[in-house]
Each structure stands twice: as C-alpha cells, then as structure tokens.
Design an enzyme around this catalytic site. Structure first.
Site, mmCIF file in Angstrom:
data_model
loop_
_atom_site.group_PDB
_atom_site.id
_atom_site.type_symbol
_atom_site.label_atom_id
_atom_site.label_comp_id
_atom_site.label_asym_id
_atom_site.label_seq_id
_atom_site.Cartn_x
_atom_site.Cartn_y
_atom_site.Cartn_z
ATOM 1 N N SER A 156 17.619 21.929 -14.873
ATOM 2 C CA SER A 156 16.570 21.073 -15.413
ATOM 3 C C SER A 156 15.480 21.915 -16.090
ATOM 4 C CB SER A 156 16.018 20.180 -14.306
ATOM 5 O OG SER A 156 15.225 19.142 -14.815
ATOM 6 N N ASP A 250 22.180 10.822 -17.599
ATOM 7 C CA ASP A 250 20.971 11.646 -17.542
ATOM 8 C C ASP A 250 20.273 11.567 -18.885
ATOM 9 O OD1 ASP A 250 19.029 13.624 -17.327
ATOM 10 O OD2 ASP A 250 20.435 15.245 -16.892
ATOM 11 N N HIS A 280 21.278 13.142 -13.317
ATOM 12 C CA HIS A 280 20.388 14.304 -13.285
ATOM 13 C C HIS A 280 20.152 14.726 -11.831
ATOM 14 C CE1 HIS A 280 17.434 16.976 -15.123
ATOM 15 N NE2 HIS A 280 16.677 16.760 -14.054
#
Length: 310
Positions: A156, A250, A280
């Site tokens: 991320s 995501d 995610h």
C-alpha cells in the site's frame, strides 16, 4: 465475487475498528491499529528471531525491526516499508508479513519505522526510507547481509515508498536489485476505473482518500514528484525487476496495473499478480484466507529466484 474466505477476517477487522470515534486523532488511530494488529497477530514462525536497531537520519534516529532467519551466515535482505496510508502502522503491525518472508526464504527482512503524516508530510518518509536502505548496505557485514542481494518492498503506502526508493537510488551504489510492490499506490490520479468500481470496497474507501493524500502531500505540486508518485517519473528505464501484486476489489488496483505496464514498456522485467477475488490489505487475512497465504508464497518464491540469480 470477493473471496468468501475473507468474510470472517472482515468481521473481526470491522469489529476492532468499530470503537474508533468519528473525530479520532491520528494518534488515536495509530494506537488502535497497533492494538488490533497485536490482537490478530499470528504465531511467530519457527526459526525467526527479531531485534531492533536505530538508523541515524537527518532529523532523528529511525527504528528498524530486523527479522532474521536463524540459519545464520550471509543472507539476502528485503528492506520493507509498511502500509497504513503514510499515517499509521509500524514494523510491529506488519510483523506477520515480514517474519513469514524471513522464514520462507531463510533471509533477513529490515522493516522501517518511517515518520508518519500529517505531522511529517512528504518528503520525510522518503528520506528516512532512503537512509535506511543505504544504512543496510553500509552495515551489511555487521548485519550478516549480502550487500549485492538487497531488495526493497512494501504494501500500500509502503509499496509507494518502495517504488520511490528504486527511483531515488537508481544509478547509485545503493540501487536495490529487486522491488516487491504489494497493492501499491503509484500516483494521485483517482479517475482510474478501479476507483469507481471499488469506491466502497472493504478496508479502503475512496471517500477517505483525498484526506489521506492531503495529509501526506499537502502541497499539490509535490504530487507530481516521482518520489511521491513513481508512475510520473520521466523514465522507468534502469529500474530493478519487479513483482507487483494488486487486488481485484481494490481502488488501487489500476495504480499497480498501470505501473506494471510502464515498467514493462521501459524494459523492466515484471511479474504481475492480479489478486483475483481479493481486496486491499489481503495479506492481513492470512489466518482466514488460503488465497492470501498462497499470494505471499508466490512473492517469496519470486524473491528467492531474484536472490539466486544475482
């Protein structure tokens, strides 16, 4: 359809976050994240020992967590940047990931506790991660690390920082030999289809992303800087081989997909994982979801192959 094995994980995750006040401060969010991660932490993998060191950086000393396999000897290394929207998380919240990489490949993983936004906006985190990568190479003998087999990685926001490291250090003696990018954010363009398709997806909501981006890059001009938005680099030639894992459901899916395309166009070898049925942050669900565990296993196998050919 989202993988149904994620349902049990999401139930526990959402319950943990449900106590957070609507007006919670960044400090309160961080404390709760640490608590949730500790409560959900998996057992320590056999054969992995952890320690901490401090890296001297320009503004402060930065803690790094070192997860090392007990096999000893000179090991390859992954310098890891944790996720958390640049504003929360730590090497401890992501220890399940880093310890399992160390265990799978009999290697060392150095996880960086970089400065968090909004108190420390761009570029401080970039500078601290860069200094940590350089410190690992400069101290490789002391750490039991092969200085020629140092990769970078992250998930991320940490994937964004890992990609930035390859650009910041390209052409220098500190350039990493590989990059592992796990559902990374690679620019600030929210017009991509995945943002619309997954606006209300689990774990990462599009509605909150403008605040996240403003906290990290309050100066909009900085959002054009390739160290904040690696996708916007003038050239991606000469960057190290990459493994890019995205998740089907995501908002950031197209960030990773677009970045993979740009790397390939520049002649960079790319292994790409579509993350079908996943969301995610899916590596946090390894206890519940076989696809999450399998994904991490593929990442580790790719890393092992990179180390073996260096």
């Amino acid at each position: 359809m989202i993988n149904p094995e994620l349902d049990a994980f999401l139930s526990v995750w959402d319950e943990g976050w449900s106590v957070l006040p609507a007006n919670a401060s960044p400090k309160e969010r961080r404390l709760l994240f640490e608590y949730i991660a500790e409560r959900m932490r998996l057992p320590r993998p056999e054969g992995v020992t952890s320690s901490v060191r401090f890296v001297p950086c320009e503004k402060r000393n930065v803690l790094v967590r070192i997860d090392r396999h007990d096999d000893g000897g000179t090991q390859p290394c992954l310098v890891y940047m944790h996720g958390g929207a640049w504003a929360q998380g730590s090497p401890m919240t992501h220890a399940d990931i880093t310890m399992r990489i160390a265990a799978a490949n009999s290697q060392t993983v150095v996880s960086v506790d970089y400065a968090l936004a909004p108190e420390h906006p761009f570029p401080q985190a970039v500078h601290e991660c860069r200094d940590a990568v350089k410190w690992v190479k400069d101290n490789a003998a002391d750490l039991g690390i092969d200085p020629d087999r140092i990769a970078v990685g992250g998930d991320s926001a940490g994937g964004n920082l890992a990609a930035a490291m390859t650009i910041a250090l390209r052409g220098t003696a500190y350039a990493p030999m590989a990059q592992l990018l796990i559902y990374p954010g690679t620019d600030f363009d929210m017009s991509k289809p995945s943002y619309k398709e997954n606006a209300d997806a689990p774990l990462l909501k599009v509605a909150g992303m403008p605040t996240v981006n403003a906290n990290y890059c309050p100066n909009e001009e900085d959002r054009k800087n390739p160290l904040a938005a690696p996708s916007l680099a003038e050239s991606h030639a000469g960057l190290p081989q990459a493994y890019i894992a995205v998740a089907q459901y995501d908002p950031l899916r197209d960030d990773g997909t677009t970045y993979a395309d740009k790397l390939r166009a520049a002649g960079v070898p790319v292994e790409f994982d579509k993350g079908e049925g996943l969301i995610h942050g899916y590596l946090r669900a390894m206890e519940y979801c076989a696809a999450s565990r399998d994904s991490l296993a593929r990442m580790c196998a790719w890393l092992a192959g990179c180390y073996a050919t260096e």
